[in-house]
Design an enzyme around this catalytic site. Structure first.
Site, PDB file in Angstrom:
ATOM      1  N   LYS A  65     -12.435  34.007 -16.175  1.00  0.00           N
ATOM      2  CA  LYS A  65     -13.577  34.226 -17.190  1.00  0.00           C
ATOM      3  C   LYS A  65     -13.065  35.473 -18.200  1.00  0.00           C
ATOM      4  O   LYS A  65     -13.508  35.451 -19.360  1.00  0.00           O
ATOM      5  CB  LYS A  65     -14.855  34.630 -16.577  1.00  0.00           C
ATOM      6  CG  LYS A  65     -15.380  33.101 -15.900  1.00  0.00           C
ATOM      7  CD  LYS A  65     -16.266  32.670 -16.662  1.00  0.00           C
ATOM      8  CE  LYS A  65     -16.820  31.548 -16.056  1.00  0.00           C
ATOM      9  NZ  LYS A  65     -17.579  30.331 -17.015  1.00  0.00           N
ATOM     10  N   SER A  90     -23.919  33.355 -13.644  1.00  0.00           N
ATOM     11  CA  SER A  90     -24.040  33.778 -12.151  1.00  0.00           C
ATOM     12  C   SER A  90     -23.089  34.886 -11.460  1.00  0.00           C
ATOM     13  O   SER A  90     -22.992  34.875 -10.402  1.00  0.00           O
ATOM     14  CB  SER A  90     -23.648  32.325 -11.576  1.00  0.00           C
ATOM     15  OG  SER A  90     -22.354  32.127 -11.471  1.00  0.00           O
TER      16      SER A  90
END
Lengths: 322, 322
Positions: A65, A90
């Site tokens: 990410k 999340s």
């Protein structure tokens, strides 16, 4: 889990292409880690193929990410950087945005479910982000995020549905193929499709005969259904251990890219995910979170097989609460 | 734990030298993995130094032990290979001997404590070794091993006290220095001293100004006492989570080498070992067994510090029962 509205999609435009991934790679060159590629004699024996694991669990912040987050934040204008950035996640995208913001001097706010692993909440705060918790069952994170962003004038960088995020994630597959050479098959996990679509664009360019297969948990098979029907399915709060694959659906940016560049989508059971996590820990000695093992589970669980071939598998993350 | 006889050692001969390590490296070149070297921005920040982790947890059979075992078995004569090999080990050397035997077509027998981790027993059997279990509190493994070996005419390859084993283990440090360049400090865990003495010989040759420090669990500090007093101390069944460091003492081969090539010995607490295991799992995403974290614990626990220097740390193994 509940499945909601499926929307017909017709000929939406692709907003990311390979040159965007090349540009992202340049931006990331001194910031992201070139993660190692692992091979395992045991896996090669079991699968009768040559398998290359691209280990994004070793990426900064513990997952791929960081690539997309940094690539997106680095392209903000000075005025936008001043305003600050908000995201909802999340966990892994949250940490990624937090670190990218710290490196680029941008204030970051993260809207995170209150049941996100403690280690992810702590890491996000430790990078200097402001964390706002919400109840995953009662609140829609996108709407909450947009509301807060509007109130405070923040730029929203969503976890996957953004061209700059997709282009950043694609650099993982670019590195893999440029390191090991052309592939016959690439397996990539799919939550909202950011990594999958980015990887597919890169593989399509750098290894044109490579088949790209997206992998989802059975319980969160919205993208698989969407892929096969060309209608956008949503699944809210699927019951899967792979928390990074809980995104309700592909997005406006990622769905057209998945339809265009991905060859197939398959699903794996919770048991296959868990078994694969244990295998990767015990045999390959790498710490992988459940979502990070989803792509490998398709291969090690026998859902996908391609003997006598060269197979790339992206191990997407390693953030676990011990 | 009980501490027994300390024996005075005077001027015993060194039976391993750097050319033996070079020869071992050649023998291992197509058999052992060249394990990766990991760096961590976080560790560098904490320690104010450049730290290089040589990750032998990624070695075949999950620890550095494969190096020594293969190097020893490969040098047996054809007649000796026919007779078969026996060893005694708490686990990692057992797996190493088993795999080396399998690769070289040698029958192997392993005498192993009955409380050795199930995963190590299973792995040893899976490589084709015959496993004989004994009660660690009632039986002396060396005596049991020698008895069985004599009965069946087997060649005994002990876990550390053998020149070919020491030379094999030294190849880990050789690879590390040849990959990253000269070091100011190298930290190596110490059980019976096979890895420590081999690594020290290699570092002494390849990076002459490098200080080599051996690290033991506090509860198993026989080698530290032996080093400081030049008398051989033994500690039987020390109460430490680092099962690979439970060897009762340095050996006839390793003690003189440790005295000659090692600059200091330090100890770490059980708590420091456990904390380091968690750190390596959570932050570096590598699966490390407690013994494998002992050397790193000296650095991360602050027992040893050398700011503004280049520090090598051998992560010796990653075999854990999940």
């Amino acid at each position: 889990m509940d499945i909601t509205s499926s929307r017909l999609v017709s000929g939406a435009k692709c907003t990311v292409a390979y040159p965007d991934i090349e540009a992202a790679a340049l931006r990331l060159s001194n910031q992201a880690s070139q993660t190692p590629v692992f091979v395992s004699r045991t896996v090669n024996q079991i699968t009768h193929s040559q398998v290359f694991f691209k280990c994004e669990n070793f990426q900064r912040t513990g997952s791929f990410k960081f690539r997309g987050a940094y690539n997106a934040l680095a392209q903000l204008s000075e005025a936008e950087k001043q305003r600050g950035v908000l995201t909802y996640s999340s966990g892994n995208h949250a940490q990624a945005i937090a670190l990218a913001g710290k490196l680029l001097g941008i204030h970051t706010t993260v809207v995170m479910p209150e049941d996100a692993p403690a280690v992810k909440q702590a890491a996000t705060r430790s990078y200097g982000a402001e964390v706002i918790l919400y109840n995953r069952l009662k609140t829609n994170r996108e709407i909450l995020g947009q509301t807060i962003a509007q109130e405070h004038g923040l730029i929203v960088i969503p976890p996957y549905d953004h061209p700059h995020v997709v282009a950043g994630q694609g650099t993982a597959a670019k590195e893999l193929i440029q390191e090991v050479g052309s592939l016959d098959l690439m397996l990539v996990c799919c939550g909202g499709g950011g990594l999958l679509s980015g990887a597919a664009i890169a593989a399509n360019k750098l290894s044109p005969s490579c088949k790209i297969i997206g992998v989802e948990p059975e319980a969160a098979n919205d993208a698989t259904r969407s892929f096969h029907t060309k209608m956008l399915y949503e699944i809210h709060n699927p019951n899967t251990v792979a928390d990074g694959a809980r995104a309700p659906s592909l997005g406006q940016v990622t769905f057209p890219l998945v339809l265009r560049y991905v060859h197939d989508m398959v699903t794996v059971s919770e048991e296959e995910i868990q078994r694969t996590v244990v295998f990767l820990w015990e045999r390959m000695k790498i710490v992988v979170e459940p979502t990070g093992a989803v792509a490998a589970a398709a291969l090690l669980g026998g859902v996908v097989a391609m003997p006598n071939s060269r197979i790339g598998v992206i191990v997407s993350g390693g953030n676990v609460d011990l």
